[in-house]
Write an enzyme that holds these catalytic residues in place. Structure first.
Site, PDB file in Angstrom:
ATOM      1  N   GLY A   1      -8.315  27.061   1.553  1.00  0.00           N
ATOM      2  CA  GLY A   1      -9.121  25.936   2.012  1.00  0.00           C
ATOM      3  C   GLY A   1      -8.488  25.193   3.167  1.00  0.00           C
TER       4      GLY A   1
ATOM      5  CB  THR B   1     -11.067  25.559   7.728  1.00  0.00           C
ATOM      6  OG1 THR B   1     -11.838  25.975   6.603  1.00  0.00           O
ATOM      7  CG2 THR B   1     -10.393  26.758   8.379  1.00  0.00           C
ATOM      8  N   GLY B   2     -10.515  22.878   5.548  1.00  0.00           N
ATOM      9  CA  GLY B   2     -11.027  21.605   5.055  1.00  0.00           C
ATOM     10  C   GLY B   2     -10.054  20.484   5.378  1.00  0.00           C
TER      11      GLY B   2
ATOM     12  CG  LEU C   1      -6.266  17.978   0.242  1.00  0.00           C
ATOM     13  CD1 LEU C   1      -5.316  16.836   0.605  1.00  0.00           C
ATOM     14  CD2 LEU C   1      -6.679  17.887  -1.219  1.00  0.00           C
ATOM     15  N   GLY C   2      -7.008  20.607   2.850  1.00  0.00           N
ATOM     16  CA  GLY C   2      -6.285  21.861   3.028  1.00  0.00           C
ATOM     17  C   GLY C   2      -5.518  21.899   4.326  1.00  0.00           C
TER      18      GLY C   2
ATOM     19  CE  LYS D   1     -10.185  20.433  10.350  1.00  0.00           C
ATOM     20  NZ  LYS D   1     -10.709  20.032   9.018  1.00  0.00           N
TER      21      LYS D   1
ATOM     22  CE  LYS E   1     -12.920  18.452  -8.886  1.00  0.00           C
ATOM     23  NZ  LYS E   1     -12.480  17.297  -8.080  1.00  0.00           N
TER      24      LYS E   1
END
Length: 310
Positions: free
Chosen positions: A13, A15-16, A18-19, A50, A135
């Site tokens: 992740g 490209t998000g 937080l990632g 990114k 989750k």
């Protein structure tokens, strides 16, 4: 810790928001860092930028996805630790990743995609459309498979709700009046995403966080709505008219508003009415607190964040 002894980290992740921060924090801490990226990301200009930025900073990009187990296993065999930072809609896609981790047999720590409130402690499961239960389902699967883990419970990102002073639907900070939910005296927690990333990376090789929940409750960022409005009033030099919305009124509004437009209100209800981020003791929840473990990591206070928004 010498660079050669630092764990090799795979971040899913990157490209998000937080990632991307996690990958930057990982390389800054001298971890050999890998990013798993889907083919489609390379045709998105923002994501491609990114990817190029991370590559320039030493992140090794691996093409793959959570839907391709064989490719996942190949990527996993290059690393020691996996951090997943996919969006909430993809949480259950981690099931195949967990299977791949089990098959690879080389991963010494897994950080599943949580990075919010503790899904085992929330009390709004009748309102959240499975946001927390999925989750929690991943947690149970990780534990059942005997995979070493750390769960990150960082509560709210500072970029979520704080720029509107916790006013759902508002795009800017209010200057005249503000809605306060409940009595305004229940504490919530805000943390900058880059600082969440720094705390997470610090936990990677720390035995104190193995098979634990790492909670982030920075004292300067654990505040009630009344306290947050007090801070903002000091910044703008005026008092805002406070309109108190009762629990019953907020619940009615949640039920009247279609999903997913009502989710901001659900999170507000969970945190600033039910107190789901702070009602429990950390130690009794198989947890440790990040700002206590890592006092050298400086966090940006809510007062500083709001001051930067003037």
């Amino acid at each position: 810790m010498a660079a050669e002894s630092r764990s090799r980290i795979l971040i899913i992740g990157v490209t998000g928001n937080l990632g991307f921060e996690l990958a930057k924090a990982s390389t800054a801490a001298s971890h050999p860092t890998f990013g798993l990226v889907r083919d489609s990301a390379f045709s998105d200009p923002n994501k491609l930028q990114k990817i190029q930025n991370l590559s320039n900073h030493g992140v090794q990009i691996i093409k793959g996805s959570l839907q391709e187990e064989d490719g996942l296993i190949e990527a996993l065999k290059q690393v020691d630790v996996v951090i997943c930072a996919v969006a909430s809609a993809q949480v259950l896609d981690q099931k195949l990743l967990i299977s791949a981790i089990k098959r690879a047999g080389c991963i010494k720590r897994f950080f599943p995609s949580e990075f919010g409130g503790d899904p085992d402690r929330t009390r709004v499961s009748n309102l959240d459309h499975g946001f927390y239960s999925t989750k929690a389902e991943i947690r149970r699967l990780v534990e059942a498979e005997g995979i070493p883990y750390t769960y990150i419970s960082c509560n709210f990102f500072a970029s979520f709700l704080l720029p509107s002073l916790i006013q759902p639907g508002l795009q800017t900070l209010p200057r005249d009046k503000v809605n306060i939910f409940g009595d305004g005296n229940v504490k919530g927690v805000f943390v900058e995403e880059s600082e969440v990333a720094a705390f997470t990376i610090s936990a990677v090789d720390d035995p104190r966080t193995l098979n634990k929940v790492l909670y982030l409750r920075p004292p300067g960022n654990t505040l009630t709505m009344n306290e947050i409005v007090d801070i903002w009033e000091q910044k703008v030099g005026k008092h805002l008219v406070r309109n108190y919305i009762s629990e019953e009124e907020l619940l009615q509004k949640i039920h009247e508003t279609p999903y997913p437009e009502n989710m901001q209100m659900v999170f507000i209800y969970s945190v600033f009415v039910k107190g789901d981020q702070t009602y429990f003791d950390i130690a009794s929840s198989n947890g440790v607190e990040g700002t206590q473990l890592y006092p050298l990591i400086k966090y940006t206070t809510v007062s500083e964040i709001l001051g930067g928004m003037l």
